[in-house]
Structure formats: C-alpha cells, structure tokens
Design a protein around this motif. Sequence first.
Motif, PDB file in Angstrom:
ATOM      1  N   ASP A 101       4.566 -14.004  19.804  1.00 31.84           N
ATOM      2  CA  ASP A 101       5.967 -14.259  19.477  1.00 31.84           C
ATOM      3  C   ASP A 101       6.232 -15.700  19.890  1.00 31.84           C
ATOM      4  O   ASP A 101       5.888 -16.089  21.017  1.00 31.84           O
ATOM      5  N   PRO A 102       6.837 -16.519  19.027  1.00 32.67           N
ATOM      6  CA  PRO A 102       7.014 -17.935  19.353  1.00 32.67           C
ATOM      7  C   PRO A 102       7.750 -18.216  20.660  1.00 32.67           C
ATOM      8  O   PRO A 102       7.463 -19.204  21.334  1.00 32.67           O
ATOM      9  N   ARG A 103       8.682 -17.351  21.051  1.00 37.17           N
ATOM     10  CA  ARG A 103       9.444 -17.598  22.275  1.00 37.17           C
ATOM     11  C   ARG A 103       8.762 -17.055  23.530  1.00 37.17           C
ATOM     12  O   ARG A 103       9.243 -17.292  24.645  1.00 37.17           O
ATOM     13  N   CYS A 104       7.640 -16.375  23.362  1.00 39.09           N
ATOM     14  CA  CYS A 104       6.973 -15.681  24.465  1.00 39.09           C
ATOM     15  C   CYS A 104       6.317 -16.659  25.452  1.00 39.09           C
ATOM     16  O   CYS A 104       5.429 -17.425  25.074  1.00 39.09           O
ATOM     17  N   PRO A 105       6.716 -16.630  26.732  1.00 36.84           N
ATOM     18  CA  PRO A 105       6.089 -17.526  27.714  1.00 36.84           C
ATOM     19  C   PRO A 105       4.624 -17.187  27.980  1.00 36.84           C
ATOM     20  O   PRO A 105       3.815 -18.066  28.252  1.00 36.84           O
ATOM     21  N   GLY A 134       5.321 -11.838  15.711  1.00 37.89           N
ATOM     22  CA  GLY A 134       6.561 -11.065  15.775  1.00 37.89           C
ATOM     23  C   GLY A 134       7.743 -11.909  16.207  1.00 37.89           C
ATOM     24  O   GLY A 134       7.600 -13.073  16.599  1.00 37.89           O
ATOM     25  N   THR A 135       8.926 -11.308  16.148  1.00 35.68           N
ATOM     26  CA  THR A 135      10.162 -12.013  16.542  1.00 35.68           C
ATOM     27  C   THR A 135      11.056 -11.110  17.393  1.00 35.68           C
ATOM     28  O   THR A 135      12.264 -11.267  17.416  1.00 35.68           O
ATOM     29  N   PHE A 136      10.444 -10.153  18.114  1.00 37.24           N
ATOM     30  CA  PHE A 136      11.236  -9.167  18.851  1.00 37.24           C
ATOM     31  C   PHE A 136      12.058  -9.786  19.975  1.00 37.24           C
ATOM     32  O   PHE A 136      13.086  -9.241  20.392  1.00 37.24           O
ATOM     33  N   LEU A 137      11.648 -10.964  20.466  1.00 36.93           N
ATOM     34  CA  LEU A 137      12.393 -11.593  21.554  1.00 36.93           C
ATOM     35  C   LEU A 137      13.774 -12.076  21.110  1.00 36.93           C
ATOM     36  O   LEU A 137      14.680 -12.213  21.936  1.00 36.93           O
ATOM     37  N   ASP A 138      13.943 -12.331  19.817  1.00 38.23           N
ATOM     38  CA  ASP A 138      15.282 -12.674  19.320  1.00 38.23           C
ATOM     39  C   ASP A 138      16.252 -11.522  19.553  1.00 38.23           C
ATOM     40  O   ASP A 138      17.428 -11.738  19.860  1.00 38.23           O
ATOM     41  N   LYS A 147      12.370 -16.289  14.891  1.00 38.83           N
ATOM     42  CA  LYS A 147      12.351 -16.215  13.422  1.00 38.83           C
ATOM     43  C   LYS A 147      12.265 -17.614  12.820  1.00 38.83           C
ATOM     44  O   LYS A 147      11.497 -17.850  11.876  1.00 38.83           O
ATOM     45  N   ASN A 148      13.050 -18.536  13.367  1.00 42.68           N
ATOM     46  CA  ASN A 148      13.075 -19.889  12.815  1.00 42.68           C
ATOM     47  C   ASN A 148      11.740 -20.602  13.018  1.00 42.68           C
ATOM     48  O   ASN A 148      11.241 -21.296  12.128  1.00 42.68           O
ATOM     49  N   GLU A 184      15.936 -22.914  21.847  1.00 42.59           N
ATOM     50  CA  GLU A 184      15.723 -24.241  21.257  1.00 42.59           C
ATOM     51  C   GLU A 184      15.105 -24.167  19.866  1.00 42.59           C
ATOM     52  O   GLU A 184      15.401 -24.985  18.996  1.00 42.59           O
ATOM     53  N   PHE A 185      14.231 -23.183  19.651  1.00 42.92           N
ATOM     54  CA  PHE A 185      13.552 -23.089  18.358  1.00 42.92           C
ATOM     55  C   PHE A 185      14.507 -22.713  17.227  1.00 42.92           C
ATOM     56  O   PHE A 185      14.124 -22.757  16.062  1.00 42.92           O
ATOM     57  N   ALA A 186      15.726 -22.333  17.560  1.00 41.39           N
ATOM     58  CA  ALA A 186      16.714 -22.037  16.515  1.00 41.39           C
ATOM     59  C   ALA A 186      17.197 -23.313  15.828  1.00 41.39           C
ATOM     60  O   ALA A 186      17.806 -23.260  14.762  1.00 41.39           O
ATOM     61  N   LYS A 187      16.900 -24.459  16.445  1.00 44.21           N
ATOM     62  CA  LYS A 187      17.364 -25.751  15.927  1.00 44.21           C
ATOM     63  C   LYS A 187      16.270 -26.387  15.063  1.00 44.21           C
ATOM     64  O   LYS A 187      15.182 -26.698  15.556  1.00 44.21           O
ATOM     65  N   ASP A 188      16.579 -26.600  13.792  1.00 40.58           N
ATOM     66  CA  ASP A 188      15.602 -27.226  12.894  1.00 40.58           C
ATOM     67  C   ASP A 188      15.183 -28.601  13.397  1.00 40.58           C
ATOM     68  O   ASP A 188      14.013 -28.978  13.302  1.00 40.58           O
ATOM     69  N   ASP A 189      16.132 -29.348  13.933  1.00 37.74           N
ATOM     70  CA  ASP A 189      15.819 -30.699  14.424  1.00 37.74           C
ATOM     71  C   ASP A 189      14.777 -30.653  15.531  1.00 37.74           C
ATOM     72  O   ASP A 189      13.917 -31.535  15.626  1.00 37.74           O
ATOM     73  N   TYR A 190      14.846 -29.628  16.380  1.00 37.71           N
ATOM     74  CA  TYR A 190      13.874 -29.509  17.464  1.00 37.71           C
ATOM     75  C   TYR A 190      12.494 -29.168  16.905  1.00 37.71           C
ATOM     76  O   TYR A 190      11.479 -29.739  17.324  1.00 37.71           O
TER      77      TYR A 190
END
Length: 266
Positions: A101-105, A134-138, A147-148, A184-190
């Motif tokens: 999951d992208p947000r997973c530490p 996956g995106t379950f952390l959202d 997701k983004n 932070e990953f919700a921001k396209d600019d980031y």
Amino acid sequence: MSKRNSHAAKTAARERLRAERERQAKKAKLRRQIIVACSIVGVLAAAGGIGYALVQANKPSGWDKAAKAKVVAPANTSGKNGTTVTIGESKTDNVVHLYEDPRCPGCAAFEQNVGEAVNKGMKDGDYKLTFTVGTFLDDRLTGEGSKNALSALGAALNVSTDAFLDYKAALYSAEYHPEETEDEFAKDDYLLKVADTVDALKGNKEFQNAVKKGTYDAWALKMSDSFDKTKDVKSTPTIKINGKVIETPGTPAEWQKALKDAGVTK
C-alpha cells in the motif's frame, strides 16, 4: 439662595437625572438588540457552515466518478482490467509477489532496506516480480493518498517497467515517504515533485498529464479491489514466493535466505 431658586435647581437636577437614565436605558436596549442580532447571525452562519459541510461531504468525489468510469489500463499490464503486473524475463517458473500500500510505513522500510536486492534478483533472472497494490489505508486513516499514488504508479508503468520500479522506490524513500497519517500523496504536485527525481519521468509531459487528469484512477480502484479480494493477505507488506507467504525480511541477507529456503537459489 432663595427657596424659589433652590426648588428650580432641584427640579432641573431631577430632570437631568431622568434624561440621563432614559439615555442609558436606550443605550442598554440597543446593546441587547445588537447582541441578539449577532447571536442570530452566528447561529445562522454555523448552521450554514454545517449545511455546507454536509453538502460537500455528500457530493460525489472524483473517486466516485472513477469507480463508474471506463478502465484505462497502463501498458505493461495484463489480465482483466490490467490488474496483473509482472516484471522480468526469467525463464524459470519462480515468482515473487509483493502486496503493498503506498502509504504503508512497513512497505517503505522494506523498499529502503531490501528493495534493491529484490529488483536485482529479478534482473538476474532468478524470478519474475508481480505486484498487487492496495489502498486500504485511505479507509483506515481517511484520505486518498494511496489511491492517488497508485494511479500515478499506473502512469509510471505506462512509461516503462523500469520507470515504475524507480518511481515506487522514490515514493517509498526516506526522503519522500510521509508519515502514514499525513496524506501528502493526495496532492498531485507532491507526486510530480517525487517523479522529477526519476530520469524517465522528469519533464515527461505525458506522464504529468496522466497524473493531473487521473487517467489511471479507474485502474487504481480495480487494482485495489484485486488486493481486497486476496484472502490470505491481511497486512502490508506481504511477500509470497511461489505462492507461499513468507516472513517479511528486513535485510538483503534475510532476503537471500528466504529465496534459498524456497528453493529459488542455491
């Protein structure tokens, strides 16, 4: 002072006192009216704010629309809706499957410590690499960063498999991976800022437009659904070697031992 003058003075004083009392009473009444009016305005404003928040919360999001949109699968994918991502040209039947999951530490730690060794084994032909993201952390943490970021990874995969691997490594890097509670990953600019550290993506207009337009949003949701339907994966990262879940290694040496134990290497 004559009695007449004294009486007149007292009458004048009483009149002044009465007039002052009336003036103070009118002033107090006006103050009360202002306070009541402001209170009503405040209540109406609060009610309006709550109403606006409820309306905004119930408005269809971009992800609601993506769930109903036609899936655009990135290049270098296969299977239904392009949710099968296989990288490597190994002539063996060995497969290493990563669930992340992208947000997973924990995924970030695994990538930082073992990711290079995992990619090297694939490039050396010891095994193919497959991914389910996956995106379950959202849902657990609220937000849409997973997701983004997955959609942006789809845009990178459309460029090349190397771009995908390099971008994934950059997103999970100590420098750019945020705390899981920070979206932070919700921001396209980031996401684009991180992409500028990857040679294949830096200044790549097609990639940038795909991220901004959410070209692979619907694909990201299908990929996430595929993750959710995997019954024996309860957390991330989960690593399977030839279909068997292994304990997540924390060092390249532990990774080599896991491969050897699974009969992938001698």
